[in-house]
Design an enzyme around this catalytic site. Structure first.
Site, PDB file in Angstrom:
ATOM      1  N   GLY A   2      -2.702   0.708  -6.777  1.00  0.00           N
ATOM      2  CA  GLY A   2      -3.493   1.701  -6.040  1.00  0.00           C
ATOM      3  C   GLY A   2      -3.623   1.363  -4.573  1.00  0.00           C
ATOM      4  O   GLY A   2      -2.850   0.558  -4.044  1.00  0.00           O
ATOM      5  N   ARG A   6       2.143   4.735   2.643  1.00  0.00           N
ATOM      6  CA  ARG A   6       3.467   5.341   2.841  1.00  0.00           C
ATOM      7  C   ARG A   6       4.567   4.627   2.043  1.00  0.00           C
ATOM      8  O   ARG A   6       5.533   5.226   1.627  1.00  0.00           O
ATOM      9  CB  ARG A   6       3.840   5.312   4.328  1.00  0.00           C
ATOM     10  CG  ARG A   6       3.090   6.344   5.151  1.00  0.00           C
ATOM     11  CD  ARG A   6       3.741   6.535   6.504  1.00  0.00           C
ATOM     12  NE  ARG A   6       4.042   5.278   7.151  1.00  0.00           N
ATOM     13  CZ  ARG A   6       5.264   4.875   7.466  1.00  0.00           C
ATOM     14  NH1 ARG A   6       6.302   5.632   7.205  1.00  0.00           N
ATOM     15  NH2 ARG A   6       5.451   3.712   8.064  1.00  0.00           N
ATOM     16  N   HIS A   8       4.283   3.257  -0.941  1.00  0.00           N
ATOM     17  CA  HIS A   8       4.270   3.801  -2.302  1.00  0.00           C
ATOM     18  C   HIS A   8       4.873   5.206  -2.303  1.00  0.00           C
ATOM     19  O   HIS A   8       5.599   5.586  -3.219  1.00  0.00           O
ATOM     20  CB  HIS A   8       2.838   3.870  -2.844  1.00  0.00           C
ATOM     21  CG  HIS A   8       2.173   2.542  -3.000  1.00  0.00           C
ATOM     22  ND1 HIS A   8       1.126   2.139  -2.219  1.00  0.00           N
ATOM     23  CD2 HIS A   8       2.414   1.514  -3.843  1.00  0.00           C
ATOM     24  CE1 HIS A   8       0.722   0.923  -2.579  1.00  0.00           C
ATOM     25  NE2 HIS A   8       1.503   0.523  -3.562  1.00  0.00           N
ATOM     26  N   GLN A  36      -3.554 -10.757 -13.050  1.00  0.00           N
ATOM     27  CA  GLN A  36      -2.750 -11.370 -11.991  1.00  0.00           C
ATOM     28  C   GLN A  36      -3.576 -11.943 -10.845  1.00  0.00           C
ATOM     29  O   GLN A  36      -3.010 -12.336  -9.836  1.00  0.00           O
ATOM     30  CB  GLN A  36      -1.698 -10.381 -11.481  1.00  0.00           C
ATOM     31  CG  GLN A  36      -2.237  -9.200 -10.713  1.00  0.00           C
ATOM     32  CD  GLN A  36      -1.130  -8.184 -10.449  1.00  0.00           C
ATOM     33  OE1 GLN A  36      -0.630  -7.530 -11.351  1.00  0.00           O
ATOM     34  NE2 GLN A  36      -0.732  -8.072  -9.184  1.00  0.00           N
ATOM     35  N   VAL A 154       8.882  -0.504   3.419  1.00  0.00           N
ATOM     36  CA  VAL A 154       8.565   0.501   4.450  1.00  0.00           C
ATOM     37  C   VAL A 154       7.646  -0.166   5.472  1.00  0.00           C
ATOM     38  O   VAL A 154       6.711  -0.889   5.099  1.00  0.00           O
ATOM     39  CB  VAL A 154       7.876   1.720   3.805  1.00  0.00           C
ATOM     40  CG1 VAL A 154       7.438   2.725   4.862  1.00  0.00           C
ATOM     41  CG2 VAL A 154       8.811   2.366   2.792  1.00  0.00           C
ATOM     42  N   ARG A 165      -3.437  -4.279   1.367  1.00  0.00           N
ATOM     43  CA  ARG A 165      -4.407  -5.214   1.961  1.00  0.00           C
ATOM     44  C   ARG A 165      -4.518  -5.044   3.476  1.00  0.00           C
ATOM     45  O   ARG A 165      -5.481  -5.552   4.065  1.00  0.00           O
ATOM     46  CB  ARG A 165      -4.029  -6.660   1.623  1.00  0.00           C
ATOM     47  CG  ARG A 165      -4.249  -6.995   0.138  1.00  0.00           C
ATOM     48  CD  ARG A 165      -4.085  -8.487  -0.123  1.00  0.00           C
ATOM     49  NE  ARG A 165      -4.508  -8.864  -1.468  1.00  0.00           N
ATOM     50  CZ  ARG A 165      -3.676  -9.082  -2.490  1.00  0.00           C
ATOM     51  NH1 ARG A 165      -2.377  -8.945  -2.311  1.00  0.00           N
ATOM     52  NH2 ARG A 165      -4.141  -9.428  -3.673  1.00  0.00           N
TER      53      ARG A 165
END
Ligand code: CDP
Length: 488
Positions: A2, A6, A8, A36, A154, A165
């Site tokens: 989530g 851009r 994703h 994780q 990207v 992040r």
């Protein structure tokens, strides 16, 4: 996980064109996976914004977004579940070394998500390169029925790799963090220009800019083991902390662009598929057989015995062999000023070419010319000895073959299309087998499958299927980030 951006969006767009069934449905999963994160890591503060995620996914053309709860993914709680253990060598370096258990958690959740969704293709960003490689291993080692597709990182206009992040960075920190991608890009340019790489200097330059360096390493991009930077592709990767925010980034180092070697016996369809493959990827196409054919044409013109090495050698003095690599379609071939493009395909030339190509002097001359043509890479060469003798350090080696009967059928069709007389299939098959025998038993650079070549048997495959398979193999061996064309 989530906090879509851009990057994703690009994955979602890339996913739209690649399914077997078209138009394909693209499902976006959003799941902040507790497995994780280490106990001292940012699971609680990891950015979450489902409404904004829905907007990004829908604007990029996703068919659906799925945001399951922890309980849906791991009924009974994560700790009650099986865990997948990533082989230690794949996590001994880079993020694996500083985040123990992280990739086991990633592999476990991805296996679970794949089992729940059963997608045809899993699309992942190259930004998390180690994750991509580990998940490719997971799928290959367990034989999971899904294709893994990586998509180039990207970047924003200022060069920062898009990352969820990044939203934790203040404007000032973002300026400060820019030196991470900037110095990586400079290192890549330096290596391309033949300069050496100094990891300690990189580290101290970042530290001087108040980035706390967790690691900066060069590894083989595929087995993730430490690697000295050389002619082969290597991965330079780093993780730093800017304030509390952990950032990772990487670049690929190479002193030349990628090289693909396609070898195989007569009539395997190498020329047709290699030419199309080169065009699709923006690579130069080098048909080395045409060079051996051109020399054979010259030998025949001079009425020299093709089996006589000394007489053949005389004709190599002042040899001027020209191929226009940049040209698509049928490649023009000139020898000592004569355009022989069509004539070198004649059955007469075909009969003598193996004898001429067997001489050490011919091989030395043509191999040296081919290596000069490939000095900067960015090329796919096809022949008999490309992966073994001409470009032993090629990034992808394929041994393309088919049964003699299938190759005879294809050769008959080719002769017919070129307007040459077509012998019957039994005779053609015998000729092909004789040429295979002579090519693979000669003393210098015999036709052999290189140890690290992938064998591709094309019986029953259409030309398009062979081309697609080659592109898939290229994807697995060459990160999209270093492709001559960014994407197809
Ligand atoms: O198109 P076809 O499969 O008949 O062969 P080609 O690629 O035009 O090559 C013709 C001949 O050149 C082969 O049979 C080999 O004897 C020789 N050759 C070679 O020895 N080494 C290469 N790298 C390419 C071709």
């Amino acid at each position: 996980m989530g906090a879509l951006h851009r990057g994703h969006g690009q994955l979602i767009k890339a996913a739209q064109g690649i399914g077997i069934v078209q138009p394909s449905s693209v499902l976006v999963s959003v799941f902040v996976n507790p497995l994780q994160f280490g106990p001292a890591e940012d699971f609680d503060s990891y950015p979450r914004d489902l409404d904004a995620d829905c907007e990004v996914a829908s604007a990029a053309g996703a068919s659906a977004l799925w945001a399951p709860s922890v309980d849906q993914v791991f009924p009974g709680g994560a700790s009650a579940q099986f865990r997948i253990q990533v082989p230690s060598q794949l996590q001994a370096h880079l993020c694996g070394a500083s985040r123990p258990g992280h990739f086991d958690g990633v592999a476990t959740v991805v296996a679970r998500l794949l089992a729940l969704v059963r997608p045809e293709v899993l699309v992942l960003g190259e930004k998390d390169w180690q994750q991509l490689i580990i998940l490719r291993h997971l799928v290959a080692d367990l034989g999971l029925p899904v294709k893994v597709r990586g998509v180039a990182t990207v970047r924003d206009d200022d060069c920062m790799a898009c990352s969820s992040r990044n939203r934790h960075l203040t404007a000032k920190q973002r300026q400060q963090a820019l030196i991470l991608p900037q110095l990586l890009a400079r290192a890549a340019r330096d290596v391309e220009d033949g300069k050496s790489l100094d990891l300690a200097r990189l580290r101290s330059a970042w530290e001087r800019s108040d980035l706390k360096v967790e690691y900066v390493e060069t590894v083989d991009p595929f087995d993730l083991q430490p690697l000295q930077v050389g002619r082969k592709l290597s991965l330079l990767a780093a993780a730093v902390r800017c304030g509390e925010t952990r950032l990772i980034d990487h670049t690929f180092l190479m002193s030349r662009k990628p090289i693909v070697a396609i070898d195989g016996p007569a009539g395997a369809g190498k020329s047709t598929v290699t030419r199309a493959f080169a065009e699709r990827l923006g690579l130069l196409y080098l048909d080395t057989g045409a060079m051996y054919r051109a020399v054979t044409w010259l030998i025949q013109k001079q009425e020299v015995d093709p089996h006589d090495p000394e007489a053949v050698n005389k004709n190599l003095e002042n040899l001027k062999l020209e191929l226009d690599l940049s040209q698509s379609g049928s490649q023009r071939v000139r020898i000592n000023g004569h355009d022989v493009t069509e004539e070198i395909r004649s059955p007469d030339v075909t009969t003598s070419v193996s004898a001429v190509a067997a001489h050490g002097c011919v091989r030395n001359a043509l191999t040296a010319q081919q290596q000069r043509m490939g000095i900067n890479g960015g090329l796919v060469a096809e022949g008999r000895d490309i992966g073994t003798a001409v470009f032993p350090d090629a990034d992808l080696k394929v041994f393309l073959t088919a049964s003699p009967a299938e190759r005879a059928r294809r050769r008959a069709l080719d002769l017919q299309n070129r307007g040459f007389p077509v012998p019957d299939l039994v005779e053609l098959e015998a000729q092909i087998e004789e040429r295979d025998r002579s090519d693979s038993t000669r003393e210098f650079a015999p036709l052999l499958q290189a140890d690290d070549a992938v064998e591709l048997i094309s019986d029953g495959m259409s030309i398009d299927q062979v081309i697609e398979t080659l592109i898939d193999l290229f994807r697995q061996q060459v990160p999209e980030e270093v492709w001559p064309k960014p994407s197809i």
